[in-house]
Design a protein around this motif. Structure first.
Motif, mmCIF file in Angstrom:
data_model
loop_
_atom_site.group_PDB
_atom_site.id
_atom_site.type_symbol
_atom_site.label_atom_id
_atom_site.label_comp_id
_atom_site.label_asym_id
_atom_site.label_seq_id
_atom_site.Cartn_x
_atom_site.Cartn_y
_atom_site.Cartn_z
ATOM 1 N N ARG B 76 0.822 -1.211 0.000
ATOM 2 C CA ARG B 76 0.000 0.000 0.000
ATOM 3 C C ARG B 76 0.855 1.259 0.000
ATOM 4 N NH1 ARG B 76 -4.784 -1.877 4.121
ATOM 5 N NH2 ARG B 76 -5.231 -3.749 2.916
ATOM 6 N N ASP B 77 2.113 1.127 0.376
ATOM 7 C CA ASP B 77 3.005 2.285 0.359
ATOM 8 C C ASP B 77 3.813 2.360 -0.925
ATOM 9 O OD1 ASP B 77 2.160 3.020 2.848
ATOM 10 O OD2 ASP B 77 3.696 1.846 3.886
ATOM 11 N N ILE B 78 3.600 1.403 -1.831
ATOM 12 C CA ILE B 78 4.379 1.357 -3.064
ATOM 13 C C ILE B 78 3.425 1.393 -4.251
ATOM 14 C CG2 ILE B 78 5.984 -0.031 -4.451
ATOM 15 C CD1 ILE B 78 7.015 -1.286 -1.889
ATOM 16 N N GLY B 79 3.618 2.390 -5.130
ATOM 17 C CA GLY B 79 2.771 2.437 -6.329
ATOM 18 C C GLY B 79 3.131 1.284 -7.244
ATOM 19 N N TYR B 80 2.153 0.809 -8.033
ATOM 20 C CA TYR B 80 2.381 -0.374 -8.860
ATOM 21 C C TYR B 80 1.665 -0.170 -10.187
ATOM 22 C CZ TYR B 80 2.654 -5.438 -9.826
ATOM 23 O OH TYR B 80 2.901 -6.679 -10.356
ATOM 24 N N VAL B 81 2.439 -0.176 -11.255
ATOM 25 C CA VAL B 81 1.860 0.008 -12.596
ATOM 26 C C VAL B 81 2.271 -1.190 -13.440
ATOM 27 C CG1 VAL B 81 1.734 1.499 -14.630
ATOM 28 C CG2 VAL B 81 2.105 2.511 -12.368
ATOM 29 N N ILE B 82 1.281 -1.843 -14.095
ATOM 30 C CA ILE B 82 1.613 -3.036 -14.876
ATOM 31 C C ILE B 82 1.219 -2.871 -16.334
ATOM 32 C CG2 ILE B 82 1.554 -4.655 -12.958
ATOM 33 C CD1 ILE B 82 -1.264 -5.331 -13.704
ATOM 34 N N GLN B 83 1.647 -3.840 -17.123
ATOM 35 C CA GLN B 83 1.565 -3.727 -18.578
ATOM 36 C C GLN B 83 0.172 -3.369 -19.110
ATOM 37 O OE1 GLN B 83 3.040 -7.145 -20.641
ATOM 38 N NE2 GLN B 83 3.040 -6.112 -22.599
ATOM 39 N N HIS B 84 -0.831 -4.149 -18.712
ATOM 40 C CA HIS B 84 -2.148 -3.890 -19.264
ATOM 41 C C HIS B 84 -2.987 -3.040 -18.319
ATOM 42 C CE1 HIS B 84 -1.595 -6.395 -22.774
ATOM 43 N NE2 HIS B 84 -0.998 -7.255 -21.995
ATOM 44 N N VAL B 100 -6.470 2.899 -3.647
ATOM 45 C CA VAL B 100 -5.441 2.802 -2.613
ATOM 46 C C VAL B 100 -5.683 3.782 -1.464
ATOM 47 C CG1 VAL B 100 -2.975 2.779 -2.134
ATOM 48 C CG2 VAL B 100 -3.824 1.930 -4.310
ATOM 49 N N PRO B 101 -6.023 5.049 -1.754
ATOM 50 C CA PRO B 101 -6.355 5.922 -0.614
ATOM 51 C C PRO B 101 -7.445 5.323 0.278
ATOM 52 C CG PRO B 101 -6.119 7.245 -2.596
ATOM 53 C CD PRO B 101 -5.989 5.812 -3.021
ATOM 54 N N ARG B 102 -8.467 4.725 -0.343
ATOM 55 C CA ARG B 102 -9.528 4.119 0.458
ATOM 56 C C ARG B 102 -8.987 2.946 1.279
ATOM 57 N NH1 ARG B 102 -13.896 6.116 2.025
ATOM 58 N NH2 ARG B 102 -15.320 4.413 1.518
ATOM 59 N N LEU B 103 -8.099 2.134 0.654
ATOM 60 C CA LEU B 103 -7.494 1.015 1.387
ATOM 61 C C LEU B 103 -6.702 1.541 2.571
ATOM 62 C CD1 LEU B 103 -6.138 -1.308 -1.451
ATOM 63 C CD2 LEU B 103 -7.970 -1.840 0.147
ATOM 64 N N ASN B 104 -6.118 2.721 2.383
ATOM 65 C CA ASN B 104 -5.323 3.299 3.456
ATOM 66 C C ASN B 104 -6.182 4.019 4.485
ATOM 67 O OD1 ASN B 104 -2.740 2.427 2.783
ATOM 68 N ND2 ASN B 104 -2.476 4.047 1.273
ATOM 69 N N GLY B 105 -7.495 3.922 4.328
ATOM 70 C CA GLY B 105 -8.395 4.445 5.343
ATOM 71 C C GLY B 105 -8.777 5.900 5.183
ATOM 72 N N ALA B 113 -11.214 13.829 -3.850
ATOM 73 C CA ALA B 113 -10.515 15.061 -4.214
ATOM 74 C C ALA B 113 -9.115 14.739 -4.720
ATOM 75 C CB ALA B 113 -10.448 16.001 -3.011
ATOM 76 N N ARG B 114 -8.461 13.814 -4.036
ATOM 77 C CA ARG B 114 -7.108 13.434 -4.436
ATOM 78 C C ARG B 114 -7.131 12.743 -5.806
ATOM 79 N NH1 ARG B 114 -1.861 14.284 -4.883
ATOM 80 N NH2 ARG B 114 -0.690 12.346 -5.078
ATOM 81 N N ALA B 115 -8.121 11.884 -6.027
ATOM 82 C CA ALA B 115 -8.219 11.171 -7.298
ATOM 83 C C ALA B 115 -8.385 12.161 -8.450
ATOM 84 C CB ALA B 115 -9.390 10.183 -7.263
ATOM 85 N N ARG B 116 -9.233 13.181 -8.245
ATOM 86 C CA ARG B 116 -9.414 14.190 -9.300
ATOM 87 C C ARG B 116 -8.107 14.912 -9.571
ATOM 88 N NH1 ARG B 116 -14.529 14.383 -10.545
ATOM 89 N NH2 ARG B 116 -16.098 13.896 -8.962
ATOM 90 N N GLU B 117 -7.387 15.174 -8.501
ATOM 91 C CA GLU B 117 -6.116 15.889 -8.619
ATOM 92 C C GLU B 117 -5.115 15.086 -9.466
ATOM 93 O OE1 GLU B 117 -2.748 17.479 -5.450
ATOM 94 O OE2 GLU B 117 -4.704 16.818 -4.733
ATOM 95 N N VAL B 118 -4.940 13.791 -9.145
ATOM 96 C CA VAL B 118 -3.942 13.014 -9.890
ATOM 97 C C VAL B 118 -4.403 12.734 -11.319
ATOM 98 C CG1 VAL B 118 -2.681 11.973 -7.987
ATOM 99 C CG2 VAL B 118 -4.741 10.864 -8.834
ATOM 100 N N LEU B 119 -5.724 12.597 -11.521
ATOM 101 C CA LEU B 119 -6.209 12.403 -12.889
ATOM 102 C C LEU B 119 -5.865 13.631 -13.727
ATOM 103 C CD1 LEU B 119 -9.635 10.623 -12.372
ATOM 104 C CD2 LEU B 119 -7.689 9.783 -13.672
ATOM 105 N N GLU B 120 -6.013 14.796 -13.128
ATOM 106 C CA GLU B 120 -5.627 16.049 -13.793
ATOM 107 C C GLU B 120 -4.136 16.017 -14.136
ATOM 108 O OE1 GLU B 120 -7.403 20.062 -14.544
ATOM 109 O OE2 GLU B 120 -8.275 18.573 -13.211
ATOM 110 N N LEU B 150 -0.195 6.851 -8.368
ATOM 111 C CA LEU B 150 0.226 8.106 -7.734
ATOM 112 C C LEU B 150 -0.711 8.523 -6.604
ATOM 113 C CD1 LEU B 150 1.065 10.310 -10.878
ATOM 114 C CD2 LEU B 150 2.699 9.500 -9.160
ATOM 115 N N ALA B 151 -1.924 7.943 -6.585
ATOM 116 C CA ALA B 151 -2.997 8.510 -5.771
ATOM 117 C C ALA B 151 -2.644 8.668 -4.299
ATOM 118 C CB ALA B 151 -4.260 7.681 -5.926
ATOM 119 N N SER B 152 -1.946 7.698 -3.723
ATOM 120 C CA SER B 152 -1.686 7.828 -2.295
ATOM 121 C C SER B 152 -0.318 8.455 -2.059
ATOM 122 C CB SER B 152 -1.794 6.465 -1.613
ATOM 123 O OG SER B 152 -0.796 5.616 -2.131
#
Lengths: 229, 376, 213
Positions: B76-84, B100-105, B113-120, B150-152
């Protein structure tokens, strides 16, 4: 022919009382739902386990296809002969049939749940694990929602199987719309048999439509293009 | 800092997928693992967030042994991006990014708000959030994948062949965005690719692995091109590496003054030569042949746009390319987009001749950490 | 010869009738599903109504269908034709979608290559698309075969002669023997159908064996 069937269907005396059309329809529905619930209680956890862990899939696939070969009429009679002497009252008529209904309802749910979980995009599973979801979280937040179209169609075909078998089970004394078919035949009354047949086909159709509406409501629109039933 | 200490992974006894790998991915840098298929690069990456458990060795993140952290917590502290991308098809783009933010409570409002920010940040504003992954192109899906990582706001992001499944145009855009975002955020990124060009473009430092999970070379991209450690690396890095290495070399090249003509105005002089046209802000627009323009004003239709334009302090490769691609033989250089003058291929080449070869013979393993890579 | 108090000669006779009632509809259903499935695939707008329509057939409980068909067809209630028609309908219900999906699983580049080589739509269907769809269609056919064998026994309730009569006979005499023999015979018949379809599929798809070997 059609006129006599229509006459039977529209005769008010056939709509009244404990053996009337509304009462038998509800009874058919009640018995079928109980059997479906029992089947789901057994099949869903097993299907989820096999789908999630991948353990026991060969056994599952073979058991499901073997079950399909078992003639429902035969097992109904076997269950009735085995259990009837030990049961009293209403239970004697219902329990053997309910057990058979539930058992025959298990395979479609099992294969639906298992296949649903199995076909979840491996990349989505991998991503879920990689972002730190626990096994439970992956199951409930990713795998089950993605598997819902196939889980639902498994439940639907199980329900169809149960409704059809419940009709036959009238021959071993079960209530429901099958009574009209079996009793009609015993009394050589084709109008009653045909009327009952129409009613039971209608019941199955209505239930299937209701289930499909429920399915549409619970499945995410993001999955709409896949897993059409 | 991520440190792999003597890490090995054997799926079958005696046939290691990764063999005694020691490697350090410096904080705030992009470290690329590159190699042919079967070189254990993905296995190495996936051992960092414990998607795969090493058979032996340790992996430390900022000095903390990852084996001592519960796997889910670690991830949860490490971002993870995969091929597909691996987006959840049943969740909208916005809810995918909120995962991930939700998983982190985090609370719903804060996560949203954070999701909109990173999508931007990844170039998917507003309306995209409401769509489902199935309604996006492959490139857009991978942008969401990056946003989700990037979200968290993790300090470390792992990327496994993140751009190999998207089309070349979208890939270029995604690569540029990763470079920009990484420079802005200072995130530590470990990226796996089989594409040496991608490795050289993105990596501060590049680790080349060979079959059987053995580290062949670990150095800056410039160093990799200039000093392949052995035949395997040389072969893998490929042709044109002398030319490609110029991307990392900078030197002063004589800049000649250029008398441009202005778009929309008559030439005002006679010439047999190509003339450079600029706009009102002195920004180069293209070359014109005086005979084609005649007496009237220089119009857009007259422009020949063959030449590339290099920044005046650009790498030698860009300067040489500007000179070679210019129809006049004069390579246009700019400072902040404004015409600074022209360079000649001959002179760029003589600068290249005189420049010292990139030195610092690459050292295998993490000891070479002092050799800082230069951004292409 | 008897087994569990059941005359095996009679069982064999029932089994032959059972195989006929379950097998003929399988062939008929396949012959009807092929054009239906092809149509549903080729004319996209036909897919939902054809698939939903054939799917609905399967919701009709078997006993209800056995009872209703004489009224619709004008046949006697004991006429085996009712059973053949009913089982054919169920086979169509199961197979149409499978055929459409099987034909749809033929890779586009293969289809285009066939067209480019000059196959017309009909020849392309028989020479390229149908053979490649065999594995998927065969999987559907196996499901239909096994479920047909099981459902046919229900026709014993309206008195049509086949293995199901062992069930009704045994139950009316409270004798377990004939029922057990009947169930075993049904399962055996289903397995035979399954093996037969598997064998035919194997013969029809030599390229799959070549790849596996």
């Amino acid at each position: 022919m059609i006129a006599t069937i229509w006459a039977w269907l529209s005769d008010p005396t056939n709509w009244a009382g404990a053996g009337g059309i509304p009462a038998q329809s509800l009874e058919h529905l009640r018995l079928s739902l109980i059997a479906l619930l029992a089947a789901a209680l057994v099949a869903v956890p097993i299907g989820l386990y096999v789908g999630h862990t991948g353990r026991g899939r060969v056994v599952l696939v073979n058991v499901v296809s073997a079950f399909r070969a078992i003639p429902s009429l035969g097992v109904l009679f076997i269950a009735a002969l085995l259990l009837l002497p030990h049961l009293r009252g209403n239970l004697a008529f219902e329990l053997p049939s309910l057990i058979v209904l539930a058992v025959l309802g298990i395979p479609p749910i099992l294969s639906g749940v298992y296949a649903g979980i199995e076909q979840v995009d491996p990349a989505a599973r991998d991503a879920a694990r990689g972002m730190g979801m626990t096994g439970w979280q992956r199951l409930w937040q990713v795998e089950v929602p993605c598997a819902l179209p196939l889980i639902c169609s498994g439940l639907r075909s199980s329900m169809m199987q149960i409704i059809a078998t419940a009709t036959i089970a009238a021959v071993v004394g079960l209530g429901g719309l099958g009574r009209f078919l079996i009793d009609g035949q015993a009394n050589r009354k084709y109008d009653e048999m045909a009327g009952g047949a129409i009613l039971v086909a209608l019941l199955a159709l209505v239930v299937d439509i209701v289930f499909s509406l429920v399915q549409r409501a619970v499945v995410s629109p993001g999955l709409a293009s896949r897993g059409r039933t | 800092m991520i440190r792999l200490e003597g890490v090995s992974k054997e799926y079958a006894a005696g046939r290691p997928a990764v063999d005694n790998l020691t490697l350090e991915a410096a904080t705030g840098e992009i470290t690329v693992l590159v190699g042919p298929s079967g070189c254990g690069k993905t296995t190495s990456l996936r051992m960092i967030n414990r998607m795969i458990e090493p058979t032996s060795g340790r992996i430390l993140i900022d000095g903390r042994d990852t084996a001592r952290v519960p796997a889910a917590t670690l991830r949860r502290d490490i971002g993870y991006v995969i091929q597909h991308a691996g987006l959840f098809p049943h969740r909208t783009v916005l809810h995918n990014v909120m995962t991930v933010p939700r998983l982190n409570g985090w609370g719903r409002a804060r996560a949203e708000a954070r999701a909109r920010e990173v999508l931007e940040m990844v170039g998917l504003p507003g309306d995209f959030g409401r769509r489902y992954p199935g309604q996006l192109s492959g490139g857009q899906q991978q942008r969401v994948g990056v946003a989700r990582a990037l979200a968290s706001d993790p300090s470390v992001i792992l990327m496994d062949e993140p751009f190999s499944a998207v089309d070349p145009v979208a890939r270029e855009g995604l690569q540029d965005d990763i470079l920009r975002l990484q420079a802005e955020l200072g995130t530590t990124i470990v990226l796996v690719t089989h594409d040496i060009d991608e490795a050289i473009k993105l990596g501060h430092r590049v680790a080349v692995l060979r079959q059987g999970g053995v580290l062949a070379q670990f150095s800056s991209p410039a160093d990799l091109l200039a000093h392949p450690a052995d035949d395997f690396v040389a072969d893998f890095v490929g042709r044109d590496r002398g030319y490609r290495a110029l991307s990392f070399q900078h030197a002063d090249v004589p800049v000649h003054p250029e008398e441009p003509v202005r778009l929309g105005q008559p030439l005002g002089r006679r010439s047999e030569e190509w003339l450079l046209a600029v706009d009102d802000g002195s920004r180069p627009q293209g070359w014109v042949v005086p005979a084609e323009v005649g007496e009237g004003p220089v119009r857009v239709e007259h422009l020949h746009r063959a030449g590339t334009v290099a920044p005046v302090d650009g790498a030698l490769r860009a300067l040489l390319d500007a000179a070679l691609s210019s129809p006049s033989g004069r390579g246009v250089v700019v400072r902040d987009g404004v015409l600074a003058g022209t360079v000649r291929a001959q002179e760029v080449l003589s600068v290249i001749q005189q420049a010292p070869r990139p030195d610092g013979a690459s050292i295998q393993g993490p000891e070479s950490a002092s050799a800082t890579g230069q951004r292409p | 010869m008897t087994l569990l108090g059941t005359d095996l000669g009679e069982v064999a006779e029932f089994a032959a009738q059972h195989a006929y009632l379950a097998g003929v509809p399988l062939v008929l259903g396949l012959l009807i599903s092929l054009p239906l499935g092809w149509l549903a695939l080729r004319r996209r707008w036909l897919y939902p109504p054809v698939i939903a329509g054939t799917g609905l057939l399967y919701t009709i409980p078997s006993l209800a269908l056995f009872v209703l068909l004489p009224g619709i067809l004008g046949t006697q209630i004991l006429d085996p034709v009712n059973v053949v028609v009913a089982m054919t309908l169920y086979t169509i219900a199961l197979l149409t979608r499978t055929v459409a999906d099987g034909l749809g699983s033929v890779p586009d580049h293969v289809r285009q290559a066939a067209t480019a080589m000059g196959y017309g739509p009909v020849r392309r269907f028989f020479a390229v698309e149908l053979p490649l769809a065999v594995p998927v269609v065969s999987a559907g056919l196996r499901v239909a075969a096994v479920s047909n064998v099981s459902i046919v026994s229900v026709a014993a309730l309206i008195g049509v002669s086949q293995l199901g009569l062992l069930f009704t006979d045994g139950f009316s005499r409270s004798a377990m023997g004939p029922i057990v023999v009947g169930v075993l015979a049904c399962v055996l018949l289903a397995v035979l159908f399954d093996l037969l379809i598997l064998a035919v599929t194997r013969v029809l798809t030599p390229w799959l064996r070549a790849v596996r070997a």
